[in-house]
Design a protein around this motif. Sequence first.
Motif, short mmCIF file in Angstrom:
data_model
loop_
_atom_site.label_atom_id
_atom_site.label_comp_id
_atom_site.label_asym_id
_atom_site.label_seq_id
_atom_site.Cartn_x
_atom_site.Cartn_y
_atom_site.Cartn_z
N SER A 50 63.67 132.04 23.35
CA SER A 50 62.43 132.04 24.11
C SER A 50 61.75 133.38 23.89
O SER A 50 62.15 134.40 24.48
CB SER A 50 62.68 131.79 25.59
N ILE A 51 60.75 133.39 23.02
CA ILE A 51 60.05 134.62 22.65
C ILE A 51 58.58 134.46 22.95
O ILE A 51 57.98 133.43 22.63
CB ILE A 51 60.24 134.94 21.14
N ALA A 52 57.99 135.46 23.59
CA ALA A 52 56.54 135.51 23.81
C ALA A 52 56.04 136.84 23.29
O ALA A 52 56.40 137.89 23.83
CB ALA A 52 56.21 135.33 25.29
N LEU A 53 55.25 136.81 22.24
CA LEU A 53 54.79 138.02 21.57
C LEU A 53 53.32 138.27 21.87
O LEU A 53 52.47 137.42 21.59
CB LEU A 53 55.01 137.90 20.06
N PRO A 99 48.16 136.59 26.93
CA PRO A 99 48.01 137.53 25.82
C PRO A 99 46.59 137.62 25.27
O PRO A 99 46.40 138.11 24.17
CB PRO A 99 48.94 136.92 24.77
N TYR A 100 45.61 137.16 26.04
CA TYR A 100 44.28 137.00 25.50
C TYR A 100 43.45 138.27 25.45
O TYR A 100 42.39 138.29 24.82
CB TYR A 100 43.52 135.93 26.30
N TYR A 101 43.89 139.36 26.08
CA TYR A 101 43.05 140.56 26.09
C TYR A 101 43.45 141.52 24.97
O TYR A 101 42.87 142.60 24.83
CB TYR A 101 43.11 141.25 27.45
N THR A 102 44.44 141.17 24.15
CA THR A 102 44.77 141.94 22.96
C THR A 102 44.81 141.00 21.77
O THR A 102 44.98 139.78 21.93
CB THR A 102 46.13 142.64 23.10
N ALA A 103 44.67 141.57 20.59
CA ALA A 103 44.69 140.75 19.38
C ALA A 103 45.03 141.61 18.19
O ALA A 103 44.83 142.83 18.20
CB ALA A 103 43.34 140.07 19.17
N ARG A 104 45.54 140.99 17.17
CA ARG A 104 45.71 141.65 15.87
C ARG A 104 44.72 141.00 14.92
O ARG A 104 44.74 139.79 14.72
CB ARG A 104 47.14 141.52 15.37
N VAL A 105 43.85 141.82 14.34
CA VAL A 105 42.78 141.36 13.46
C VAL A 105 42.93 142.05 12.12
O VAL A 105 43.16 143.26 12.07
CB VAL A 105 41.39 141.66 14.06
N SER A 106 42.79 141.29 11.05
CA SER A 106 43.00 141.90 9.74
C SER A 106 42.15 141.24 8.68
O SER A 106 41.98 140.02 8.67
CB SER A 106 44.48 141.79 9.35
N LEU A 107 41.64 142.06 7.77
CA LEU A 107 40.95 141.55 6.59
C LEU A 107 41.92 141.16 5.49
O LEU A 107 41.52 140.55 4.50
CB LEU A 107 39.98 142.61 6.06
N ALA A 158 41.80 137.36 9.60
CA ALA A 158 42.88 136.63 10.26
C ALA A 158 43.00 137.21 11.66
O ALA A 158 42.90 138.43 11.85
CB ALA A 158 44.18 136.80 9.49
N PHE A 159 43.20 136.35 12.64
CA PHE A 159 43.08 136.76 14.04
C PHE A 159 44.18 136.07 14.84
O PHE A 159 44.37 134.86 14.73
CB PHE A 159 41.71 136.32 14.55
N ILE A 160 44.93 136.83 15.64
CA ILE A 160 45.99 136.22 16.46
C ILE A 160 46.13 136.99 17.77
O ILE A 160 46.14 138.22 17.79
CB ILE A 160 47.34 136.19 15.70
N ASN A 161 46.17 136.26 18.88
CA ASN A 161 46.36 136.85 20.20
C ASN A 161 47.84 136.90 20.59
O ASN A 161 48.30 137.88 21.16
CB ASN A 161 45.62 136.04 21.28
N GLY A 162 48.55 135.80 20.36
CA GLY A 162 49.93 135.76 20.80
C GLY A 162 50.69 134.64 20.13
O GLY A 162 50.11 133.69 19.62
N ILE A 163 52.00 134.77 20.11
CA ILE A 163 52.88 133.75 19.52
C ILE A 163 54.01 133.48 20.50
O ILE A 163 54.59 134.41 21.07
CB ILE A 163 53.45 134.21 18.17
N GLU A 164 54.32 132.21 20.71
CA GLU A 164 55.46 131.82 21.52
C GLU A 164 56.45 131.04 20.66
O GLU A 164 56.05 130.18 19.87
CB GLU A 164 55.02 130.95 22.70
N ILE A 165 57.72 131.32 20.84
CA ILE A 165 58.79 130.60 20.17
C ILE A 165 59.74 130.09 21.24
O ILE A 165 60.29 130.89 22.02
CB ILE A 165 59.56 131.51 19.19
N VAL A 166 59.90 128.78 21.31
CA VAL A 166 60.74 128.17 22.34
C VAL A 166 61.60 127.10 21.70
O VAL A 166 61.08 126.20 21.04
CB VAL A 166 59.90 127.56 23.48
N SER A 167 62.91 127.18 21.88
CA SER A 167 63.80 126.14 21.38
C SER A 167 63.49 124.82 22.07
O SER A 167 63.13 124.79 23.24
CB SER A 167 65.26 126.52 21.65
N MET A 168 63.68 123.72 21.34
CA MET A 168 63.40 122.39 21.90
C MET A 168 64.59 121.47 21.70
O MET A 168 65.39 121.66 20.77
CB MET A 168 62.16 121.79 21.24
#
Length: 458
Positions: A50-53, A99-107, A158-168
Amino acid sequence: MNSSSSISSSKYLSLTNLPLFTPLHLSFLFLHLTILVTGDSPPPYVPLDSIALDCGSSSQSFVNGRQWTADINSKVALLDQDGPSTNPTENGASTSSVPYYTARVSLSQFTYTFPVTTTGPKSFASISIQLPTLVSTDEQKNLSITFTPSPHVADAYAFINGIEIVSMPTNLYYTAGDDPGMYDVNHEVSLPLQKDTALEIMYRVNVGGGEITPPNDNGMFRSWLSDPDYLTDARPSAFQFNGTIQLQYNNHTRYAAPDVLYRTARTMGPDSTVNKKYNMTWEFPVHSTFTYLVRLHFCQFIPIILQKGDLVFKIYIANQTAERYADIISWADGYGVPIYKDYIVMMDAGGNEGIQNLSIALHPIQSTNALDAMLNGAEIFKLSKSDNLAGPNPDAYPDSPVSNTPRASTKPQHSRRRTVAIIGAAVSGIVVVSVLFLLIFRRRVQKFSPKIQGLGFW
């Protein structure tokens, strides 16, 4: 920025929400013990991973009891980037916006690599505008997600606010050995859903109930919307709720949906005269030319509906017959037993700009106790096509910076000149005819009415 996405050939389940900034779950499928559970709600699923980045952040945050780890110097994710252009951004909002108030943005391209507990089929999720183009694992038990700016758009990010990883749980969305699989409504056959097919979650809906937020899901942080925004024909429908029934979960449904979803439902109502004249219908906008998995959730908990045949109805999906005789108690082999049914349907080309509505409609069949129909919940997944889940990019809005300059017409210049010439000739012809008419009429007046001419009529 280009908002399309593509998924490379993989053995992973890809769960990606259609709206922007909607959490998705990068989730692993694990073997779990399945037992019959009665009485109180079963305990929530406990994921092995269970990861929330929180992308672009330098400090961890706690939101709704969930820890979000910063991706800067993170111990749960290794960041690899092409070139120095990756730019973390932060707008200073409160932690409630994580996680919406931060982001990683890249060209340029960048990749996150996550250590996981096991290899095998996996699901992927992120919160982003430019969606990842790769989900993969290797023998070192690493999961990599790569973000690449579109090469077809100048200065794309490329733009990303957050990533979640959850086992199912294993086989929650793929076909198990004893599972008949999905019913293909186009070809009227049952097909298994193999693990080399990627899925994109389009909609999760709690029918007849309120929104279910990720903390209130049964351990997998899924979001379930309420259904009124998609309900197009219900005249009138009725809400059903049973908070005291002892639900009996089987090995297929223990984690299929949160408990509250199976305790709420929408029916057509008590007026059989009205019910037999229409279909209770929901419509969901989807991309054309894709195949969709439609999962319908049912649990018969109405006290007067206790036996097989007490309530039966037809099911139509995308205006095609999916079930000619739906009997929830017969399917579940009991009263108060949650169950779901899977269908696949191909949406042919059509609609405006590649978007059309996928409909789910229920129609009652005369039974011993009621002329009614019932639905507890629905999920709609887009299936990958040629290892691709990308839909068409929307046109830019007229007031957007890239489109506020009037576009040159695609029609040739000689066509416009020809149009002007035709209009000019027509106007000239009308003027000539009018002058001739006036001259003829004047001579006739002069011949037969000389007194009028003397009065200065002309």
